[in-house]
Design a protein around this motif. Structure first.
Motif, short mmCIF file in Angstrom:
data_model
loop_
_atom_site.label_atom_id
_atom_site.label_comp_id
_atom_site.label_asym_id
_atom_site.label_seq_id
_atom_site.Cartn_x
_atom_site.Cartn_y
_atom_site.Cartn_z
N ALA A 12 0.85 -1.19 0.00
CA ALA A 12 0.00 0.00 0.00
C ALA A 12 0.88 1.23 0.00
O ALA A 12 1.99 1.21 0.55
CB ALA A 12 -0.92 0.01 1.23
N ALA A 13 0.42 2.28 -0.64
CA ALA A 13 1.18 3.53 -0.68
C ALA A 13 0.22 4.71 -0.73
O ALA A 13 -0.80 4.66 -1.42
CB ALA A 13 2.10 3.56 -1.90
N ARG A 14 0.55 5.75 0.03
CA ARG A 14 -0.27 6.96 0.03
C ARG A 14 0.65 8.17 0.01
O ARG A 14 1.57 8.29 0.81
CB ARG A 14 -1.17 7.02 1.27
CG ARG A 14 -2.09 8.25 1.28
CD ARG A 14 -3.08 8.18 2.44
NE ARG A 14 -4.02 9.28 2.39
CZ ARG A 14 -3.84 10.46 2.99
NH1 ARG A 14 -2.74 10.66 3.70
NH2 ARG A 14 -4.74 11.41 2.89
N LEU A 27 5.41 10.40 1.38
CA LEU A 27 4.91 9.08 1.03
C LEU A 27 4.95 8.16 2.24
O LEU A 27 5.98 8.06 2.92
CB LEU A 27 5.77 8.48 -0.09
CG LEU A 27 5.43 7.06 -0.54
CD1 LEU A 27 4.10 7.04 -1.29
CD2 LEU A 27 6.54 6.50 -1.43
N ALA A 28 3.85 7.49 2.49
CA ALA A 28 3.79 6.42 3.49
C ALA A 28 3.48 5.14 2.74
O ALA A 28 2.47 5.06 2.03
CB ALA A 28 2.71 6.71 4.53
N ALA A 29 4.35 4.14 2.85
CA ALA A 29 4.18 2.95 2.01
C ALA A 29 4.59 1.69 2.75
O ALA A 29 5.40 1.71 3.67
CB ALA A 29 5.00 3.10 0.73
N CYS A 94 10.02 11.66 2.59
CA CYS A 94 9.65 12.96 2.05
C CYS A 94 10.75 13.43 1.11
O CYS A 94 11.87 12.91 1.14
CB CYS A 94 9.39 13.98 3.16
SG CYS A 94 10.87 14.56 4.03
N TYR A 95 10.42 14.42 0.28
CA TYR A 95 11.30 14.84 -0.80
C TYR A 95 11.45 16.37 -0.80
O TYR A 95 10.94 17.05 -1.69
CB TYR A 95 10.74 14.37 -2.15
CG TYR A 95 10.45 12.88 -2.18
CD1 TYR A 95 11.37 11.99 -2.69
CD2 TYR A 95 9.25 12.36 -1.66
CE1 TYR A 95 11.13 10.63 -2.71
CE2 TYR A 95 8.99 11.00 -1.68
CZ TYR A 95 9.93 10.14 -2.20
OH TYR A 95 9.68 8.78 -2.21
N ILE A 264 9.55 3.66 -10.44
CA ILE A 264 10.32 4.81 -9.98
C ILE A 264 9.66 5.49 -8.79
O ILE A 264 10.32 5.86 -7.81
CB ILE A 264 10.49 5.84 -11.12
CG1 ILE A 264 11.21 5.22 -12.31
CG2 ILE A 264 11.22 7.09 -10.62
CD1 ILE A 264 12.61 4.76 -12.05
N LYS A 265 8.35 5.66 -8.84
CA LYS A 265 7.63 6.43 -7.83
C LYS A 265 6.99 5.58 -6.74
O LYS A 265 6.63 6.09 -5.69
CB LYS A 265 6.55 7.29 -8.49
CG LYS A 265 7.09 8.35 -9.45
CD LYS A 265 7.81 9.45 -8.71
CE LYS A 265 8.10 10.63 -9.64
NZ LYS A 265 8.80 11.73 -8.92
N GLY A 266 6.80 4.30 -7.01
CA GLY A 266 6.21 3.44 -6.00
C GLY A 266 4.70 3.42 -5.99
O GLY A 266 4.09 2.74 -5.16
N LEU A 267 4.05 4.14 -6.88
CA LEU A 267 2.61 4.15 -7.01
C LEU A 267 2.25 4.53 -8.45
O LEU A 267 3.11 4.98 -9.21
CB LEU A 267 1.94 5.07 -5.99
CG LEU A 267 2.13 6.58 -6.04
CD1 LEU A 267 1.23 7.23 -5.01
CD2 LEU A 267 3.56 7.01 -5.75
#
Length: 285
Positions: A12-14, A27-29, A94-95, A264-267
């Motif tokens: 899961a990723a948000r 991102l929380a994943a 975070c980025y 690359i982005k995870g979602l």
């Protein structure tokens, strides 16, 4: 439980964005089977592993990041990520962009941007502070203050290597690498091969490969894919349809873009594009 339900349960990723922190992405994943392809960001990357173990490469070094570890990646440093144990890993990241980190550097009295010599940091107090700040959803003012404080503490304690992102800013390999980058950025939808890049620089194809490895720690193909995804991400902040973005940035079609984007982005592009912003509480000039 169906395969689809099991996959949803274990992965899961948000993503959210905070306008008061320069539209900071957070991102929380939780991942078990997902693996990040080697890529870069124009921003910093900071994260805390909250469960499991992540295996990752940062620059030219390989790491294992168990729960409690802080991950620190400087802008433009190539990195990837995958599970480091059977159950995978969960983390919060975070980025922050260079403008935000520059503001922190100014407050600390640093002569340049903070640079992090180590990719994996151990500081339980900062890890707890980061997770707490990251978790303050729905409390924009509190989250803004808490995140600024923990990023400042990270920079103060570990960001002592100030200066340019890449120490080498001259020489023929650097000049050629900049030329390759200009050619690629000028037409991301074009088909590239080593011969075209080699001809432009007046070198052999083997030298092109060596230049990318030495300067970017990536293969030419990895670099091209990375730049295409970065351009696609910028276009996703507009109303341009995903199918058109795919064509404009050199992907075969929308499904091709979606597959590569997730590595690359995870979602997915849709989830990334639809991430809810968190409003700033004060105006920013």
């Amino acid at each position: 439980m169906s395969d689809a339900s099991e996959q949803k349960e274990r992965e899961a990723a948000r993503l959210t964005r905070h306008a008061g922190l320069g539209d900071l992405e957070m991102l929380a994943a939780r991942y078990r089977d997902h693996a990040y392809a080697l890529h870069t960001h124009p921003t910093y990357v900071f994260g805390v592993v909250v469960a499991g173990v992540e295996k990752l490469r940062i620059g030219r070094r390989n790491h294992l990041a168990p729960a409690g570890s802080i991950i620190a990646v400087n802008p433009e440093d190539p990195h990837d990520g995958e599970k480091g144990c059977a159950v995978g890993w969960a983390y919060r990241t975070c980025y922050p962009d260079v403008t935000l980190m520059g503001e922190i550097a100014d407050d600390l009295g640093l002569r340049g941007l903070p640079m992090f010599a180590e990719g994996i940091l151990q500081a339980s107090d900062l890890a707890r502070g980061f997770v707490r700040a990251h978790s303050l959803a729905g409390q924009p003012l509190e989250q803004e203050a808490a995140m600024l404080v923990v990023l400042r503490r990270l920079a103060s304690r570990f960001g002592g290597c100030s200066g340019r992102i890449h120490a080498s800013d001259g020489g023929e390999p650097i000049r050629r690498f900049r030329l390759y980058g200009e050619l690629i950025e000028a037409d991301l939808a074009a088909g590239f091969d080593l011969a075209r890049l080699a001809s432009a620089a007046g070198v052999s194809r083997f030298q092109v490969i060596r230049d990318f490895h030495r300067t970017a720690a990536m293969t030419p193909g990895q670099y091209l894919r990375d730049r295409r995804i970065r351009a696609a991400s910028a276009l996703m902040r507009t109303d341009m349809p995903l199918a058109e973005i795919a064509v404009a940035t050199g992907f075969a079609d929308q499904s091709h873009l979606t597959r590569v984007f997730k590595t690359i982005k995870g979602l997915s592009p849709g989830a990334w594009r639809g991430a809810p912003p968190r409003k700033a509480t004060t105006s920013r000039k």
